[in-house]
Enzyme design. Structure first.
Site, PDB file in Angstrom:
ATOM      1  N   ARG A  22       0.822  -1.169   0.271  1.00  0.00           N
ATOM      2  CA  ARG A  22      -0.045  -0.094  -0.088  1.00  0.00           C
ATOM      3  C   ARG A  22       0.857   1.273   0.039  1.00  0.00           C
ATOM      4  O   ARG A  22       2.155   1.264   0.290  1.00  0.00           O
ATOM      5  CB  ARG A  22      -0.925  -0.134   1.188  1.00  0.00           C
ATOM      6  CG  ARG A  22      -1.881  -1.115   1.303  1.00  0.00           C
ATOM      7  CD  ARG A  22      -2.591  -1.207   2.451  1.00  0.00           C
ATOM      8  NE  ARG A  22      -3.708  -2.286   2.769  1.00  0.00           N
ATOM      9  CZ  ARG A  22      -3.387  -3.317   3.270  1.00  0.00           C
ATOM     10  NH1 ARG A  22      -2.231  -3.738   3.796  1.00  0.00           N
ATOM     11  NH2 ARG A  22      -4.293  -4.246   3.226  1.00  0.00           N
ATOM     12  N   LYS A  54      -1.893  -2.525   7.671  1.00  0.00           N
ATOM     13  CA  LYS A  54      -3.383  -2.555   7.773  1.00  0.00           C
ATOM     14  C   LYS A  54      -3.742  -3.458   8.734  1.00  0.00           C
ATOM     15  O   LYS A  54      -3.528  -4.752   8.651  1.00  0.00           O
ATOM     16  CB  LYS A  54      -4.148  -2.647   6.688  1.00  0.00           C
ATOM     17  CG  LYS A  54      -5.698  -2.048   6.744  1.00  0.00           C
ATOM     18  CD  LYS A  54      -6.580  -2.026   5.194  1.00  0.00           C
ATOM     19  CE  LYS A  54      -7.637  -1.538   5.380  1.00  0.00           C
ATOM     20  NZ  LYS A  54      -8.451  -1.382   4.187  1.00  0.00           N
ATOM     21  N   HIS A  67      -2.943   3.399  -5.694  1.00  0.00           N
ATOM     22  CA  HIS A  67      -3.405   2.078  -5.329  1.00  0.00           C
ATOM     23  C   HIS A  67      -3.545   1.024  -6.381  1.00  0.00           C
ATOM     24  O   HIS A  67      -3.741  -0.192  -6.442  1.00  0.00           O
ATOM     25  CB  HIS A  67      -4.786   2.092  -4.369  1.00  0.00           C
ATOM     26  CG  HIS A  67      -5.062   0.893  -3.470  1.00  0.00           C
ATOM     27  ND1 HIS A  67      -4.311   0.872  -2.586  1.00  0.00           N
ATOM     28  CD2 HIS A  67      -5.868   0.137  -3.416  1.00  0.00           C
ATOM     29  CE1 HIS A  67      -4.531  -0.144  -1.966  1.00  0.00           C
ATOM     30  NE2 HIS A  67      -5.785  -0.698  -2.242  1.00  0.00           N
ATOM     31  N   ARG A 123      -0.836  -1.454  -6.867  1.00  0.00           N
ATOM     32  CA  ARG A 123      -1.041  -2.671  -6.022  1.00  0.00           C
ATOM     33  C   ARG A 123      -2.277  -3.653  -6.678  1.00  0.00           C
ATOM     34  O   ARG A 123      -1.964  -4.738  -6.802  1.00  0.00           O
ATOM     35  CB  ARG A 123      -1.559  -2.100  -4.730  1.00  0.00           C
ATOM     36  CG  ARG A 123      -2.129  -3.356  -3.697  1.00  0.00           C
ATOM     37  CD  ARG A 123      -2.321  -2.727  -2.590  1.00  0.00           C
ATOM     38  NE  ARG A 123      -3.186  -3.392  -1.456  1.00  0.00           N
ATOM     39  CZ  ARG A 123      -2.687  -4.436  -0.596  1.00  0.00           C
ATOM     40  NH1 ARG A 123      -1.356  -4.395  -0.479  1.00  0.00           N
ATOM     41  NH2 ARG A 123      -3.416  -5.200   0.086  1.00  0.00           N
ATOM     42  N   HIS A 151      -4.115  -9.566   3.206  1.00  0.00           N
ATOM     43  CA  HIS A 151      -5.506  -9.422   3.306  1.00  0.00           C
ATOM     44  C   HIS A 151      -5.848 -10.501   4.569  1.00  0.00           C
ATOM     45  O   HIS A 151      -5.227 -11.634   4.347  1.00  0.00           O
ATOM     46  CB  HIS A 151      -6.278  -9.971   2.031  1.00  0.00           C
ATOM     47  CG  HIS A 151      -6.272  -9.064   0.923  1.00  0.00           C
ATOM     48  ND1 HIS A 151      -6.464  -9.126  -0.286  1.00  0.00           N
ATOM     49  CD2 HIS A 151      -5.996  -7.449   1.136  1.00  0.00           C
ATOM     50  CE1 HIS A 151      -6.649  -8.133  -0.858  1.00  0.00           C
ATOM     51  NE2 HIS A 151      -6.088  -7.106  -0.163  1.00  0.00           N
ATOM     52  N   TYR A 168      -9.700  -9.800  -7.477  1.00  0.00           N
ATOM     53  CA  TYR A 168      -8.816 -10.114  -8.548  1.00  0.00           C
ATOM     54  C   TYR A 168      -9.179 -11.169  -9.330  1.00  0.00           C
ATOM     55  O   TYR A 168      -8.508 -11.010 -10.543  1.00  0.00           O
ATOM     56  CB  TYR A 168      -7.321  -9.955  -7.928  1.00  0.00           C
ATOM     57  CG  TYR A 168      -7.101  -8.828  -7.296  1.00  0.00           C
ATOM     58  CD1 TYR A 168      -7.037  -7.588  -7.753  1.00  0.00           C
ATOM     59  CD2 TYR A 168      -6.903  -8.983  -5.835  1.00  0.00           C
ATOM     60  CE1 TYR A 168      -6.674  -6.582  -7.069  1.00  0.00           C
ATOM     61  CE2 TYR A 168      -6.734  -7.901  -5.132  1.00  0.00           C
ATOM     62  CZ  TYR A 168      -6.622  -6.504  -5.609  1.00  0.00           C
ATOM     63  OH  TYR A 168      -6.408  -5.523  -4.893  1.00  0.00           O
TER      64      TYR A 168
END
Length: 346
Positions: free
Chosen positions: A152, A177, A283, A286, A309, A318
């Site tokens: 990120r 995150k 972003h 990414r 994630h 994706y």
């Protein structure tokens, strides 16, 4: 009882010592929970707007109707996105639960805006090459790292020197995150330019130390445990800012990390130069990293780990590049016509 938002009085003129400062308490609670500076700025901004929108009345005097009217006004008059509206609601929930310590049943009934499910903007490999070819200097290196590692934006900008393992071609991402750490690859093609950038940071740090500065902000309570660690080179940012500035959290003069606004402007110029018509933010690099790995045959669990994630369902967005969205399905317009029974084609 009267109160203050910050510097402005709301009503009455009791002595300053007797008047609690609501926003100061909001900031104190946010920092106690180790929220980021950006979260602090966002939450205090929404809380201030909420109070001002209700005639500077104390939040204790307000209820569900006032909260819903404020949130509806953001969507109807302000035209904000669902994510923005939900951020405002999160700020108000924090105010009532963490600052005012009020467990109000009606807060549970305030409905969050439903975020629309949107496909990520993904560049083709050719578009990525054209974009990076139109960039130079530190913006080029940062953009290349975003695409080459899947980090990120703020994970990349806040990268510390100690977390780059050049011997193993790895980057350790700390406190990502959700407060999680993870590892990702260091692209071999970026090894040399990244080492040059780290050497540049070393020279800046040496100059700061000679001038009586050079102490980096350490996360959480590390500064108390290791009072001298902040002056070590390993804790410095890989991408330090050109100039020192005052840290808004404690007022000390420090060298912050590279300004993300500079990167945004560089990406916009490069997009126009490269003739890319897709809207582009950092972003998207990414997103392109994850999509291109899937196209290359890497399994989704590996990509989930690299992206950090929590749930593989987040990574599954994706998969739109595989057998959906027109990539794996043959249009009926391109299908060969079935042969006629008389041997002739229609």
């Amino acid at each position: 009882m009267s109160y203050r938002l910050g510097n402005e009085g709301v009503s009455g003129e009791p002595s300053r010592r007797q008047v609690p400062r609501l926003m100061d308490e909001v900031r104190r609670r946010i920092r106690l929970k180790h929220y980021s500076l950006r979260t602090e700025q966002a939450y205090t901004g929404w809380i201030r707007r909420f109070i001002l929108a209700n005639g500077r009345r104390h939040p204790r005097e307000l209820g569900a109707t006032d909260v819903e009217r404020f949130l509806s006004g953001l969507a109807v008059q302000g035209g904000v996105a669902a994510s923005t509206q939900n951020q405002a609601l999160s700020a108000l929930l924090f105010l009532y639960r963490e600052v005012l310590r009020l467990d109000l049943p009606w807060m549970e009934g305030v409905v969050r805006a439903k975020r629309p499910r949107r496909l990520p903007i993904v560049l083709s490999q050719d578009e990525v090459r054209r974009l990076l070819a139109a960039m130079e200097g530190r913006p080029w290196l940062i953009a290349s790292l975003l695409y080459g590692t899947g980090m990120r934006l703020m994970e990349c900008l806040r990268l510390r020197v100690k977390d780059v393992d050049s011997a193993r071609n790895e980057i350790c991402i700390r406190d990502g995150k959700g407060g999680k750490d993870r590892r990702t690859m260091l692209p071999r093609s970026l090894h040399e330019p990244l080492m040059r950038e780290i050497e540049r940071a070393r020279l800046l740090h040496a100059r700061d130390l000679a001038e009586g500065f050079g102490e980096a902000r350490l996360p959480h309570a590390l500064a108390r445990q290791y009072p001298r660690a902040g002056r070590e080179f390993g804790w410095q940012f890989v991408f330090p800012s050109v100039n020192r500035s005052t840290d808004p959290l404690d007022g000390h003069e420090r060298r912050h990390h590279f300004d993300d606004a500079i990167l945004s402007r560089a990406l916009r110029r490069a997009r126009l130069t490269a003739g890319i018509v897709k809207p582009l933010r950092a972003h998207a690099l990414r997103h392109s990293f994850a999509t291109h790995l899937l196209e290359s045959g890497y399994d989704i669990r590996t990509i989930q780990e690299l992206l950090g994630h929590k749930d593989v369902a987040t990574t599954q967005i994706y998969t739109h590049v595989l057998n959906r969205g027109g990539r794996g399905v043959l249009s009926p317009l391109d299908s060969p016509a079935p042969p006629r029974s008389d041997g002739m084609r229609g």
